[in-house]
Design a protein around this motif. Structure first.
Motif, PDB file in Angstrom:
ATOM      1  N   ARG A 138       0.586  -1.168  -0.018  1.00  0.00           N
ATOM      2  CA  ARG A 138       0.088  -0.017  -0.057  1.00  0.00           C
ATOM      3  C   ARG A 138       0.732   1.416   0.036  1.00  0.00           C
ATOM      4  NH1 ARG A 138      -1.944   4.228  -0.586  1.00  0.00           N
ATOM      5  NH2 ARG A 138      -3.677   5.163   0.401  1.00  0.00           N
ATOM      6  N   VAL A 139       1.794   1.203   0.806  1.00  0.00           N
ATOM      7  CA  VAL A 139       2.582   2.407   0.819  1.00  0.00           C
ATOM      8  C   VAL A 139       3.996   2.615   0.125  1.00  0.00           C
ATOM      9  CG1 VAL A 139       1.576   3.071   3.120  1.00  0.00           C
ATOM     10  CG2 VAL A 139       3.563   1.662   3.001  1.00  0.00           C
ATOM     11  N   THR A 140       4.565   3.762  -0.100  1.00  0.00           N
ATOM     12  CA  THR A 140       5.745   3.841  -0.597  1.00  0.00           C
ATOM     13  C   THR A 140       6.837   3.253  -0.327  1.00  0.00           C
ATOM     14  OG1 THR A 140       6.043   6.081   0.055  1.00  0.00           O
ATOM     15  CG2 THR A 140       4.681   6.184  -1.764  1.00  0.00           C
ATOM     16  N   TYR A 141       7.063   3.605   1.070  1.00  0.00           N
ATOM     17  CA  TYR A 141       8.586   2.846   1.551  1.00  0.00           C
ATOM     18  C   TYR A 141       8.319   1.268   1.558  1.00  0.00           C
ATOM     19  CZ  TYR A 141       5.568   3.797   5.721  1.00  0.00           C
ATOM     20  OH  TYR A 141       4.595   3.712   6.721  1.00  0.00           O
ATOM     21  N   ASP A 142       7.201   0.713   1.318  1.00  0.00           N
ATOM     22  CA  ASP A 142       7.015  -0.752   1.004  1.00  0.00           C
ATOM     23  C   ASP A 142       7.094  -0.917  -0.521  1.00  0.00           C
ATOM     24  OD1 ASP A 142       6.939  -1.645   3.866  1.00  0.00           O
ATOM     25  OD2 ASP A 142       4.949  -1.318   3.948  1.00  0.00           O
ATOM     26  N   GLN A 143       6.328  -0.222  -1.284  1.00  0.00           N
ATOM     27  CA  GLN A 143       6.403  -0.293  -2.810  1.00  0.00           C
ATOM     28  C   GLN A 143       7.839  -0.496  -3.197  1.00  0.00           C
ATOM     29  OE1 GLN A 143       3.730   2.160  -4.617  1.00  0.00           O
ATOM     30  NE2 GLN A 143       1.986   1.347  -3.710  1.00  0.00           N
ATOM     31  N   VAL A 144       8.900   0.504  -2.828  1.00  0.00           N
ATOM     32  CA  VAL A 144      10.075   0.573  -3.290  1.00  0.00           C
ATOM     33  C   VAL A 144      10.685  -0.814  -3.246  1.00  0.00           C
ATOM     34  CG1 VAL A 144      11.164   1.205  -1.205  1.00  0.00           C
ATOM     35  CG2 VAL A 144      12.077   2.146  -3.333  1.00  0.00           C
ATOM     36  N   ASN A 145      10.553  -1.792  -2.279  1.00  0.00           N
ATOM     37  CA  ASN A 145      11.091  -3.073  -1.937  1.00  0.00           C
ATOM     38  C   ASN A 145      10.349  -4.157  -2.622  1.00  0.00           C
ATOM     39  OD1 ASN A 145      13.210  -1.935  -0.382  1.00  0.00           O
ATOM     40  ND2 ASN A 145      11.759  -1.667   1.227  1.00  0.00           N
ATOM     41  N   ALA A 146       9.469  -3.777  -3.489  1.00  0.00           N
ATOM     42  CA  ALA A 146       8.362  -4.591  -4.068  1.00  0.00           C
ATOM     43  C   ALA A 146       8.689  -4.917  -5.598  1.00  0.00           C
ATOM     44  CB  ALA A 146       7.049  -4.537  -3.921  1.00  0.00           C
ATOM     45  N   GLY A 147       9.996  -5.326  -5.785  1.00  0.00           N
ATOM     46  CA  GLY A 147      10.306  -5.664  -7.275  1.00  0.00           C
ATOM     47  C   GLY A 147      11.787  -5.251  -7.610  1.00  0.00           C
ATOM     48  N   THR A 148      12.213  -5.253  -8.627  1.00  0.00           N
ATOM     49  CA  THR A 148      13.777  -5.188  -8.943  1.00  0.00           C
ATOM     50  C   THR A 148      14.131  -3.670  -9.194  1.00  0.00           C
ATOM     51  OG1 THR A 148      13.549  -7.085  -9.833  1.00  0.00           O
ATOM     52  CG2 THR A 148      15.842  -6.142 -10.506  1.00  0.00           C
ATOM     53  N   THR A 149      15.312  -3.138  -8.581  1.00  0.00           N
ATOM     54  CA  THR A 149      15.814  -1.771  -8.955  1.00  0.00           C
ATOM     55  C   THR A 149      16.387  -1.685 -10.086  1.00  0.00           C
ATOM     56  OG1 THR A 149      15.892  -1.078  -6.445  1.00  0.00           O
ATOM     57  CG2 THR A 149      17.117   0.081  -8.046  1.00  0.00           C
ATOM     58  N   VAL A 150      15.936  -0.757 -11.108  1.00  0.00           N
ATOM     59  CA  VAL A 150      16.780  -0.644 -12.353  1.00  0.00           C
ATOM     60  C   VAL A 150      17.368   0.765 -12.627  1.00  0.00           C
ATOM     61  CG1 VAL A 150      15.384  -2.274 -13.466  1.00  0.00           C
ATOM     62  CG2 VAL A 150      14.675  -0.121 -13.557  1.00  0.00           C
ATOM     63  N   THR A 151      18.332   1.183 -13.346  1.00  0.00           N
ATOM     64  CA  THR A 151      18.740   2.471 -13.484  1.00  0.00           C
ATOM     65  C   THR A 151      17.838   3.292 -14.174  1.00  0.00           C
ATOM     66  OG1 THR A 151      19.631   1.968 -15.733  1.00  0.00           O
ATOM     67  CG2 THR A 151      21.056   1.517 -13.744  1.00  0.00           C
TER      68      THR A 151
END
Length: 392
Positions: free
Chosen positions: A321-334
């Motif tokens: 639901r929240v941004t600081y959890d969404q940022v960890n819900a996937g793969t970081t790309v450039t």
């Protein structure tokens, strides 16, 4: 008899000051008045300071909104758990009462037949029926049904006590979460109220100047988006040329072989992501024009993370639901490798998120008073971008 009083000096009248004194006094009053009027103006913040303060307040409100959303989600989960525990306790209490009634009927029967002492009624007041029967040595004379009833009662009594304690602890935690929810809501409302008050104090001329500053920022953001689009297009072209060259070389190397090459897993994965991302983006585009409302998840209004969560849910992908959890819900790309559907996060506290649509642009729910819209990812400057995440 003639009066001996001296006549007043020429050019004066009794009780009236001379013109020179009157002029000096009026000049002093005027200067004091001007000074008193001008002093507050020196303390008034500049337009740039007001703009920065308003932007900061909106950002703080958005961060507080995430705290509110997290507390609300936690409260909802705990409320469900408490309700389930209370329902379980009610059912166990009913079973406990039924077991107590059955044991009471056994005790009454034993009393009528003289199998036990007249104080059998104390059986129901004992801490444990098992202890009572052990103490009176009646267990040896009980039927298997009676023993089973005692065992059931003791087991149910212990389980019910545990569940009651668990429900009590959960209620206490729920109360704490509800207090956190109220505090988070009050924080958001205070930040938004402060921002509105600052804006309401601007004159018409200042509001026009502020609009001009905002327009200049948008033009710079559009320029940066176009620059990123050119960079990504060049990189894409280079990748395609490299892939074509590799395929040609592979074909030449395997021309004498009867085997056939298989497609790469990466290509299949990219194709699958693109399909899901297209669905998420179609949903997000359909929400353009709907108002930003803090804490909202649709369908009539959204906050930033409520929009991205709903969009990806429409594509069959569940994200937090929240941004600081969404940022960890996937793969970081450039940023250079960002693809349509990726989530772009902003600020050090990760308090804002938008959905990338390509060419340096995104769809997002910006802030209170605004509507879901397409906008450059550089809307608040390049330094505001925190990271890009691919959620599926």
């Amino acid at each position: 008899m003639a009066s001996h009083r001296k006549p007043p000096p020429a050019g004066t009248r009794a009780g009236i000051r001379t013109p020179a004194l009157a002029t000096a006094a009026l000049t002093s009053v005027a200067l004091l008045s001007q000074t008193a009027t001008a002093a507050p103006a020196d303390d008034r913040p500049s337009l740039e300071e007001v703009e920065k303060k308003v932007d900061d307040l909106y950002r703080q409100a958005e961060s507080a909104t995430d705290n509110y959303n997290a507390a609300k989600e936690k409260t909802t989960t705990q409320r469900g758990r408490v309700d389930a525990l209370l329902n379980d306790v009610a059912q166990r209490t009913q079973k406990l009462n039924e077991a107590r009634e059955e044991l009471g009927s056994f005790a009454a029967a034993q009393y009528r037949t003289g199998a036990s002492a007249p104080d059998t009624a104390t059986f129901l007041l004992a801490d444990s029926p098992q202890d009572y029967f052990d103490q009176t040595q009646l267990m040896s004379r009980m039927t298997s049904r009676q023993k089973g009833a005692v065992d059931d009662y003791v087991t149910e009594q212990s389980a019910t006590m545990r569940k009651r304690q668990e429900a009590t602890d959960s209620l206490r935690t729920l109360t704490k979460s509800q207090d956190d929810l109220k505090a988070a809501k009050a924080t958001v409302q205070k930040k938004l109220s402060d921002a509105r008050n600052l804006l309401s104090q601007l004159t018409a001329e200042e509001k026009a100047r502020l609009a001009a500053i905002e327009q200049k920022k948008q033009q710079e953001a559009a320029r940066k988006a176009a620059e990123l689009a050119r960079q990504q297009a060049a990189e894409q072209k280079a990748q395609e040329e490299a892939a074509a060259a590799a395929a040609q070389q592979q074909e030449q190397n395997s021309s004498s072989s009867s085997g056939t090459s298989t497609g790469s897993g990466t290509a299949t994965s990219d194709s699958s992501y693109a399909t899901k991302a297209a669905k998420a983006l179609a949903f997000a585009r359909a929400q353009i024009g709907k108002p930003y409302v803090w804490g909202a998840t649709g369908p009539g209004s959204y906050d930033c993370s409520g929009l991205t969560q709903a969009a990806w849910k429409a594509a069959g992908v569940d994200i937090p639901r929240v941004t600081y959890d969404q940022v960890n819900a996937g793969t970081t790309v450039t940023l250079a490798a960002a693809q349509p559907g990726d989530l772009v996060f902003f600020y050090d506290d990760i308090s804002h998120v938008g959905m990338y649509i390509g060419n340096g642009m995104m769809i997002h729910a910006p802030k209170p008073g605004a509507y879901v819209r397409e906008e450059s990812i550089y809307y608040d400057g390049e330094s505001a971008i925190h990271s890009v995440v691919r959620p599926a």
